[in-house]
Design a protein around this motif. Structure first.
Motif, PDB file in Angstrom:
ATOM      1  N   GLY A   1      59.718  13.815 -34.228  1.00  0.00           N
ATOM      2  CA  GLY A   1      60.648  12.717 -34.506  1.00  0.00           C
ATOM      3  C   GLY A   1      59.992  11.373 -34.267  1.00  0.00           C
ATOM      4  O   GLY A   1      58.877  11.134 -34.729  1.00  0.00           O
ATOM      5  N   THR A   2      60.667  10.502 -33.519  1.00  0.00           N
ATOM      6  CA  THR A   2      60.174   9.140 -33.330  1.00  0.00           C
ATOM      7  C   THR A   2      59.483   8.971 -31.981  1.00  0.00           C
ATOM      8  O   THR A   2      59.677   9.764 -31.070  1.00  0.00           O
ATOM      9  CB  THR A   2      61.320   8.129 -33.419  1.00  0.00           C
ATOM     10  OG1 THR A   2      62.265   8.405 -32.385  1.00  0.00           O
ATOM     11  CG2 THR A   2      62.021   8.219 -34.766  1.00  0.00           C
ATOM     12  N   ALA A   3      58.686   7.917 -31.878  1.00  0.00           N
ATOM     13  CA  ALA A   3      58.036   7.575 -30.612  1.00  0.00           C
ATOM     14  C   ALA A   3      58.981   6.721 -29.776  1.00  0.00           C
ATOM     15  O   ALA A   3      59.853   6.037 -30.314  1.00  0.00           O
ATOM     16  CB  ALA A   3      56.748   6.809 -30.887  1.00  0.00           C
ATOM     17  N   PRO A   4      58.833   6.732 -28.467  1.00  0.00           N
ATOM     18  CA  PRO A   4      59.679   5.866 -27.627  1.00  0.00           C
ATOM     19  C   PRO A   4      59.398   4.397 -27.895  1.00  0.00           C
ATOM     20  O   PRO A   4      58.253   3.995 -28.099  1.00  0.00           O
ATOM     21  CB  PRO A   4      59.279   6.264 -26.199  1.00  0.00           C
ATOM     22  CG  PRO A   4      57.918   6.869 -26.323  1.00  0.00           C
ATOM     23  CD  PRO A   4      57.881   7.528 -27.664  1.00  0.00           C
ATOM     24  N   GLU A   5      60.459   3.598 -27.909  1.00  0.00           N
ATOM     25  CA  GLU A   5      60.293   2.172 -28.210  1.00  0.00           C
ATOM     26  C   GLU A   5      59.522   1.440 -27.125  1.00  0.00           C
ATOM     27  O   GLU A   5      58.980   0.360 -27.360  1.00  0.00           O
ATOM     28  CB  GLU A   5      61.659   1.530 -28.435  1.00  0.00           C
ATOM     29  CG  GLU A   5      62.365   2.060 -29.681  1.00  0.00           C
ATOM     30  CD  GLU A   5      63.618   1.279 -30.006  1.00  0.00           C
ATOM     31  OE1 GLU A   5      63.781   0.153 -29.464  1.00  0.00           O
ATOM     32  OE2 GLU A   5      64.447   1.776 -30.786  1.00  0.00           O
ATOM     33  N   ASP A   6      59.478   2.011 -25.924  1.00  0.00           N
ATOM     34  CA  ASP A   6      58.748   1.356 -24.832  1.00  0.00           C
ATOM     35  C   ASP A   6      57.338   1.925 -24.687  1.00  0.00           C
ATOM     36  O   ASP A   6      56.721   1.805 -23.625  1.00  0.00           O
ATOM     37  CB  ASP A   6      59.519   1.498 -23.514  1.00  0.00           C
ATOM     38  CG  ASP A   6      59.682   2.956 -23.070  1.00  0.00           C
ATOM     39  OD1 ASP A   6      59.342   3.861 -23.866  1.00  0.00           O
ATOM     40  OD2 ASP A   6      60.167   3.186 -21.942  1.00  0.00           O
ATOM     41  N   LEU A   7      56.789   2.520 -25.750  1.00  0.00           N
ATOM     42  CA  LEU A   7      55.465   3.119 -25.671  1.00  0.00           C
ATOM     43  C   LEU A   7      54.403   2.084 -25.338  1.00  0.00           C
ATOM     44  O   LEU A   7      53.444   2.354 -24.622  1.00  0.00           O
ATOM     45  CB  LEU A   7      55.119   3.812 -27.009  1.00  0.00           C
ATOM     46  CG  LEU A   7      53.760   4.490 -27.090  1.00  0.00           C
ATOM     47  CD1 LEU A   7      53.657   5.647 -26.098  1.00  0.00           C
ATOM     48  CD2 LEU A   7      53.487   4.992 -28.511  1.00  0.00           C
ATOM     49  N   GLY A   8      54.561   0.855 -25.862  1.00  0.00           N
ATOM     50  CA  GLY A   8      53.584  -0.188 -25.590  1.00  0.00           C
ATOM     51  C   GLY A   8      52.226   0.088 -26.203  1.00  0.00           C
ATOM     52  O   GLY A   8      51.182  -0.185 -25.590  1.00  0.00           O
ATOM     53  N   ALA A   9      52.211   0.615 -27.425  1.00  0.00           N
ATOM     54  CA  ALA A   9      50.946   0.926 -28.090  1.00  0.00           C
ATOM     55  C   ALA A   9      50.190  -0.351 -28.429  1.00  0.00           C
ATOM     56  O   ALA A   9      50.781  -1.362 -28.807  1.00  0.00           O
ATOM     57  CB  ALA A   9      51.204   1.735 -29.353  1.00  0.00           C
ATOM     58  N   ASP A  10      48.876  -0.300 -28.282  1.00  0.00           N
ATOM     59  CA  ASP A  10      48.040  -1.425 -28.700  1.00  0.00           C
ATOM     60  C   ASP A  10      47.902  -1.460 -30.218  1.00  0.00           C
ATOM     61  O   ASP A  10      47.841  -2.528 -30.834  1.00  0.00           O
ATOM     62  CB  ASP A  10      46.644  -1.302 -28.082  1.00  0.00           C
ATOM     63  CG  ASP A  10      46.680  -1.270 -26.578  1.00  0.00           C
ATOM     64  OD1 ASP A  10      47.095  -2.274 -25.980  1.00  0.00           O
ATOM     65  OD2 ASP A  10      46.298  -0.229 -26.000  1.00  0.00           O
TER      66      ASP A  10
ATOM     67  N   LEU B   1      55.053  -0.721 -30.728  1.00  0.00           N
ATOM     68  CA  LEU B   1      53.926  -1.595 -30.431  1.00  0.00           C
ATOM     69  C   LEU B   1      54.249  -2.590 -29.330  1.00  0.00           C
ATOM     70  O   LEU B   1      55.366  -3.100 -29.241  1.00  0.00           O
ATOM     71  CB  LEU B   1      53.507  -2.362 -31.695  1.00  0.00           C
ATOM     72  CG  LEU B   1      52.624  -1.614 -32.693  1.00  0.00           C
ATOM     73  CD1 LEU B   1      52.592  -2.356 -34.024  1.00  0.00           C
ATOM     74  CD2 LEU B   1      51.209  -1.438 -32.149  1.00  0.00           C
ATOM     75  N   ARG B   2      53.269  -2.888 -28.520  1.00  0.00           N
ATOM     76  CA  ARG B   2      53.420  -3.959 -27.535  1.00  0.00           C
ATOM     77  C   ARG B   2      53.364  -5.305 -28.246  1.00  0.00           C
ATOM     78  O   ARG B   2      52.948  -5.405 -29.409  1.00  0.00           O
ATOM     79  CB  ARG B   2      52.296  -3.891 -26.491  1.00  0.00           C
ATOM     80  CG  ARG B   2      50.894  -4.120 -27.064  1.00  0.00           C
ATOM     81  CD  ARG B   2      49.883  -4.368 -25.972  1.00  0.00           C
ATOM     82  NE  ARG B   2      48.524  -4.500 -26.495  1.00  0.00           N
ATOM     83  CZ  ARG B   2      48.019  -5.594 -27.056  1.00  0.00           C
ATOM     84  NH1 ARG B   2      48.775  -6.686 -27.212  1.00  0.00           N
ATOM     85  NH2 ARG B   2      46.768  -5.615 -27.497  1.00  0.00           N
ATOM     86  N   ARG B   3      53.765  -6.340 -27.546  1.00  0.00           N
ATOM     87  CA  ARG B   3      53.627  -7.693 -28.088  1.00  0.00           C
ATOM     88  C   ARG B   3      52.149  -7.985 -28.337  1.00  0.00           C
ATOM     89  O   ARG B   3      51.299  -7.656 -27.524  1.00  0.00           O
ATOM     90  CB  ARG B   3      54.210  -8.729 -27.123  1.00  0.00           C
ATOM     91  CG  ARG B   3      55.721  -8.643 -27.001  1.00  0.00           C
ATOM     92  CD  ARG B   3      56.261  -9.587 -25.932  1.00  0.00           C
ATOM     93  NE  ARG B   3      57.714  -9.472 -25.855  1.00  0.00           N
ATOM     94  CZ  ARG B   3      58.566 -10.246 -26.529  1.00  0.00           C
ATOM     95  NH1 ARG B   3      58.080 -11.207 -27.321  1.00  0.00           N
ATOM     96  NH2 ARG B   3      59.859 -10.086 -26.421  1.00  0.00           N
ATOM     97  N   GLY B   4      51.860  -8.567 -29.494  1.00  0.00           N
ATOM     98  CA  GLY B   4      50.471  -8.842 -29.840  1.00  0.00           C
ATOM     99  C   GLY B   4      49.714  -7.640 -30.367  1.00  0.00           C
ATOM    100  O   GLY B   4      48.508  -7.703 -30.537  1.00  0.00           O
ATOM    101  N   GLY B   5      50.434  -6.536 -30.628  1.00  0.00           N
ATOM    102  CA  GLY B   5      49.792  -5.325 -31.107  1.00  0.00           C
ATOM    103  C   GLY B   5      49.391  -5.408 -32.573  1.00  0.00           C
ATOM    104  O   GLY B   5      49.614  -6.405 -33.262  1.00  0.00           O
TER     105      GLY B   5
END
Length: 339
Positions: free
Chosen positions: A223-232, A251-255
């Motif tokens: 399914g989907t990834a968690p919204e708080d994953l903070g991916a680069d 995505l994290r901010r600036g990702g």
């Protein structure tokens, strides 16, 4: 005149194996005995719908652009590999004269012809055939350590390689891949080689996630990834609006977001507000050009392991069954035709 069996799509739902006359090779052209070909999503679309986006079939066309084989007849002018040399075939022929070609961005050349494409008329026949006549500058010799069978994955692996390069340096970063079909799985393999610290993969089916784990995914989610994953970095290979939305939210901010998957229609819903407020960098990724040589070297030295992507192999005579299997994402990965 020499002939060879080829896989030809005549219209939606009309796929035939038929005898085709080989053109007489020009002095700079070789005849390649095709060994293997990978069934691509575009091949499936031509058979299912008679079109890929705006590229609509107007005449019968030989399919296939993911191919490898051996040189059966070397070029008369002495250029290119000698008879018996195992090769991968580069499917694109850019014009070599436009600004994109001059800037080494041949993948963006608007005048490119691509094997097995109905984008132009007359269409550009593909290489799903027992013999294929091709210019020698489109041939890349294979090292002894790389089998002709595995080399059928060089083309899609190059697509994945180019997509990862569009994300910049991924070493030590957390990367999300949405969509774990054959291209998404190859993206995982390239990310692993590039030193990504975490590779999180999402898909709607469990089988492709198992393959992703085998290729280097550190975490998978149905399914989907968690919204708080903070991916680069997030690389969408699904082409679905839901997959892109998952990538943006994770995505994290600036990702950095890379759009690799082609959507079913050009206009799709897009979370532009989040892209703006999180100041995300968005990059498209289209095909590849020079990456094939790097991919061949990496596959040969073992640093890019891709064999797990292959799920099935069929002889040319069973092409219809091969295409039926390839359409089922729950049961197949990359399906190969054997010529």
């Amino acid at each position: 005149m020499a002939t060879a069996q080829a896989l030809v799509v005549h219209a939606a739902g009309d796929l035939r194996v038929e005898e085709r006359t080989l053109p007489e090779p020009a002095p700079h052209e070789a005849v390649v005995a095709i060994g293997y070909g990978g069934v691509c999503g575009s091949d499936l679309h031509y058979v299912a719908h008679g079109a890929v986006g705006e590229s609509v079939l107007r005449a019968p066309m030989v399919l296939g652009h993911e191919v490898s084989g051996r040189v059966a007849v070397a070029a008369a002018d002495g250029s290119g590999p000698t008879e018996g040399t195992p090769v991968a075939v580069h499917p694109a022929t850019p014009c070599g004269q436009c600004g994109y070609c001059a800037a080494s961005r041949q993948n963006l050349c608007p005048h490119t012809s691509y094997l097995g494409s109905a984008a132009r008329f007359p269409h550009t026949d593909g290489a799903f055939a027992q013999r294929y006549v091709v210019a020698t500058d489109r041939l890349l010799p294979l090292p002894d350590a790389l089998s002709v069978r595995t080399a059928a994955l060089v083309e899609p692996a190059s697509v994945a390689w180019h997509a990862v390069s569009r994300a910049g340096d991924v070493a030590g970063k957390r990367v999300l891949v949405t969509g774990a079909g054959p291209i998404g799985a190859l993206v995982v393999a390239v990310l692993r080689r590039a030193g990504a610290a975490e590779i999180v993969v999402t898909d709607l089916h469990e089988r492709p996630l198992r393959v992703a784990r085998e290729l280097g995914a550190t975490r998978t989610r149905l399914g989907t990834a968690p919204e708080d994953l903070g991916a680069d970095v997030a690389i969408d290979s699904s082409g679905a609006a839901a997959g892109v939305a998952t990538a943006v939210r994770a995505l994290r901010r600036g990702g950095h977001l890379v759009l690799l998957g082609l959507p079913p229609a050009p206009e799709q819903p897009f979370l532009s507000g989040l892209v703006a407020t999180r100041e995300l960098t968005v990059a498209g990724s289209f095909r590849f050009h020079a990456e094939m040589a790097d991919v061949i070297a990496a596959m040969a030295d073992g640093s890019l392991a891709v064999d797990a992507v292959i799920s099935h192999e069929f002889p040319l005579a069973e092409a219809e069954q091969a295409f039926a299997v390839a359409r089922d994402a729950t049961a197949s990965g990359k399906v190969l035709l054997r010529f």
